[in-house]
Scaffold this motif. Structure first.
Motif, PDB file in Angstrom:
ATOM      1  N   UNK A   1       0.904  -1.138   0.165  1.00  0.00           N
ATOM      2  CA  UNK A   1       0.115  -0.048  -0.084  1.00  0.00           C
ATOM      3  C   UNK A   1       0.856   1.172   0.007  1.00  0.00           C
ATOM      4  N   UNK A   2       1.938   1.223   0.582  1.00  0.00           N
ATOM      5  CA  UNK A   2       2.857   2.264   0.574  1.00  0.00           C
ATOM      6  C   UNK A   2       3.322   2.681  -0.655  1.00  0.00           C
ATOM      7  N   UNK A   3       3.936   1.696  -1.232  1.00  0.00           N
ATOM      8  CA  UNK A   3       4.307   1.920  -2.731  1.00  0.00           C
ATOM      9  C   UNK A   3       3.377   2.327  -3.537  1.00  0.00           C
ATOM     10  N   UNK A   4       1.979   1.807  -3.426  1.00  0.00           N
ATOM     11  CA  UNK A   4       0.848   2.439  -4.222  1.00  0.00           C
ATOM     12  C   UNK A   4       0.328   3.773  -3.835  1.00  0.00           C
ATOM     13  N   UNK A   5       0.554   4.095  -2.985  1.00  0.00           N
ATOM     14  CA  UNK A   5       0.299   5.507  -2.306  1.00  0.00           C
ATOM     15  C   UNK A   5       1.237   6.502  -3.001  1.00  0.00           C
ATOM     16  N   UNK A   6       2.447   6.032  -2.837  1.00  0.00           N
ATOM     17  CA  UNK A   6       3.937   6.640  -3.374  1.00  0.00           C
ATOM     18  C   UNK A   6       3.645   7.058  -4.881  1.00  0.00           C
TER      19      UNK A   6
ATOM     20  N   UNK B   1       3.046  10.299  -6.917  1.00  0.00           N
ATOM     21  CA  UNK B   1       3.774  10.775  -8.135  1.00  0.00           C
ATOM     22  C   UNK B   1       2.871  10.830  -9.614  1.00  0.00           C
ATOM     23  N   UNK B   2       1.943  10.143  -9.457  1.00  0.00           N
ATOM     24  CA  UNK B   2       1.200  10.114 -10.820  1.00  0.00           C
ATOM     25  C   UNK B   2       0.181  11.466 -10.885  1.00  0.00           C
ATOM     26  N   UNK B   3      -0.187  11.960  -9.632  1.00  0.00           N
ATOM     27  CA  UNK B   3      -0.856  13.180  -9.495  1.00  0.00           C
ATOM     28  C   UNK B   3      -0.120  14.311  -9.605  1.00  0.00           C
ATOM     29  N   UNK B   4       1.282  14.463  -9.278  1.00  0.00           N
ATOM     30  CA  UNK B   4       2.083  15.455  -9.491  1.00  0.00           C
ATOM     31  C   UNK B   4       2.550  15.521 -10.495  1.00  0.00           C
TER      32      UNK B   4
ATOM     33  N   UNK C   1       0.910  14.530 -13.365  1.00  0.00           N
ATOM     34  CA  UNK C   1      -0.274  15.019 -14.093  1.00  0.00           C
ATOM     35  C   UNK C   1      -0.472  16.348 -13.898  1.00  0.00           C
ATOM     36  N   UNK C   2      -0.241  17.104 -12.875  1.00  0.00           N
ATOM     37  CA  UNK C   2      -0.067  18.374 -12.575  1.00  0.00           C
ATOM     38  C   UNK C   2       0.882  19.159 -13.351  1.00  0.00           C
ATOM     39  N   UNK C   3       2.034  18.718 -13.226  1.00  0.00           N
ATOM     40  CA  UNK C   3       3.157  19.231 -14.053  1.00  0.00           C
ATOM     41  C   UNK C   3       2.798  19.010 -15.343  1.00  0.00           C
ATOM     42  N   UNK C   4       2.407  18.125 -15.898  1.00  0.00           N
ATOM     43  CA  UNK C   4       1.936  18.088 -17.299  1.00  0.00           C
ATOM     44  C   UNK C   4       0.854  18.960 -17.589  1.00  0.00           C
ATOM     45  N   UNK C   5      -0.232  19.019 -16.992  1.00  0.00           N
ATOM     46  CA  UNK C   5      -1.134  20.258 -17.133  1.00  0.00           C
ATOM     47  C   UNK C   5      -0.738  21.495 -17.004  1.00  0.00           C
ATOM     48  N   UNK C   6       0.217  21.955 -16.069  1.00  0.00           N
ATOM     49  CA  UNK C   6       0.754  22.973 -15.879  1.00  0.00           C
ATOM     50  C   UNK C   6       1.792  23.440 -17.202  1.00  0.00           C
ATOM     51  N   UNK C   7       2.711  22.469 -17.346  1.00  0.00           N
ATOM     52  CA  UNK C   7       3.710  22.933 -18.658  1.00  0.00           C
ATOM     53  C   UNK C   7       3.559  22.255 -19.898  1.00  0.00           C
ATOM     54  N   UNK C   8       2.907  21.212 -19.972  1.00  0.00           N
ATOM     55  CA  UNK C   8       2.763  20.514 -21.282  1.00  0.00           C
ATOM     56  C   UNK C   8       1.508  20.607 -22.117  1.00  0.00           C
ATOM     57  N   UNK C   9       0.621  20.688 -21.240  1.00  0.00           N
ATOM     58  CA  UNK C   9      -0.896  20.463 -21.809  1.00  0.00           C
ATOM     59  C   UNK C   9      -1.114  21.769 -22.535  1.00  0.00           C
ATOM     60  N   UNK C  10      -0.627  23.133 -22.062  1.00  0.00           N
ATOM     61  CA  UNK C  10      -1.121  24.368 -22.906  1.00  0.00           C
ATOM     62  C   UNK C  10      -0.040  24.264 -24.450  1.00  0.00           C
ATOM     63  N   UNK C  11       1.013  23.647 -24.188  1.00  0.00           N
ATOM     64  CA  UNK C  11       2.046  23.975 -25.523  1.00  0.00           C
ATOM     65  C   UNK C  11       1.158  22.684 -26.465  1.00  0.00           C
TER      66      UNK C  11
END
Length: 173
Positions: free
Chosen positions: A17-22, A26-29, A31-41
């Motif tokens: 569970x700890x690995x899954x949570x980690x 990481x997946x959410x972060x 996705x947020x980075x992709x949404x912030x920096x890559x999604x617009x371009x």
């Protein structure tokens, strides 16, 4: 601490569970980075590509319309050139016919003129020949008369006498 919690009861299929949570964080972060920096371009690139495709389609449509217009103009020009060529040919035929008639008329007039001149020349030659014959006959008559009569008349008197005799012959015909 959470990394050793086992989810599930099957042997050999343990999930931590700890690995899954980690991984979820990481997946959410990520996705947020992709949404912030890559999604617009990426969206901008996709929109630009869609706009370019739309412009290419519009340009192709404009080119097709222009090509149709040019084809129509060329067809009209070709039709006009055919009509003009036909007109030129007809005008040339008409002009040739008129020229032929003019040449024939001129030739006939010239032939008539030559014929009339030939008649005049013949009449003149005939008159000259007749006059020459009259003069020759008059001279011969004078010569014969002077030998026959042995009388000498002056030349003008003899000529008048012979001319009146010849005219008398001409009137009796």
């Amino acid at each position: 601490m959470f990394s050793h919690i086992i989810v599930g009861a099957a042997h050999g299929s343990t999930l931590y569970v700890g690995d899954m949570l980690f991984y979820a964080i990481l997946f959410i972060v990520l996705m947020a980075l992709i949404a912030k920096f890559a999604w617009g371009p990426v969206n901008a690139m996709l929109k630009e590509r869609a706009d370019r495709i739309s412009n290419d389609i519009d340009s192709a449509e404009q080119s097709r319309i222009e090509a149709e217009k040019l084809a129509k103009q060329r067809k009209e020009a070709l039709d006009n050139s055919h009509a003009e060529a036909t007109s030129i040919i007809n005008n040339a035929k008409d002009s040739g016919a008129k020229e032929r008639e003019l040449i024939i008329g001129n030739a006939q007039n010239e032939a008539k003129s030559l014929k009339d001149k030939a008649k005049q020349d013949i009449e003149q030659e005939r008159a000259d020949a007749l006059k020459s014959a009259q003069d020759d006959i008059a001279s011969l008559s004078i010569e014969i008369a002077s030998k026959v009569i042995k009388k000498e008349l002056d030349e003008n008197s003899q000529k008048d006498l012979i001319d009146s005799y010849i005219e008398g012959l001409g009137d009796s015909k």
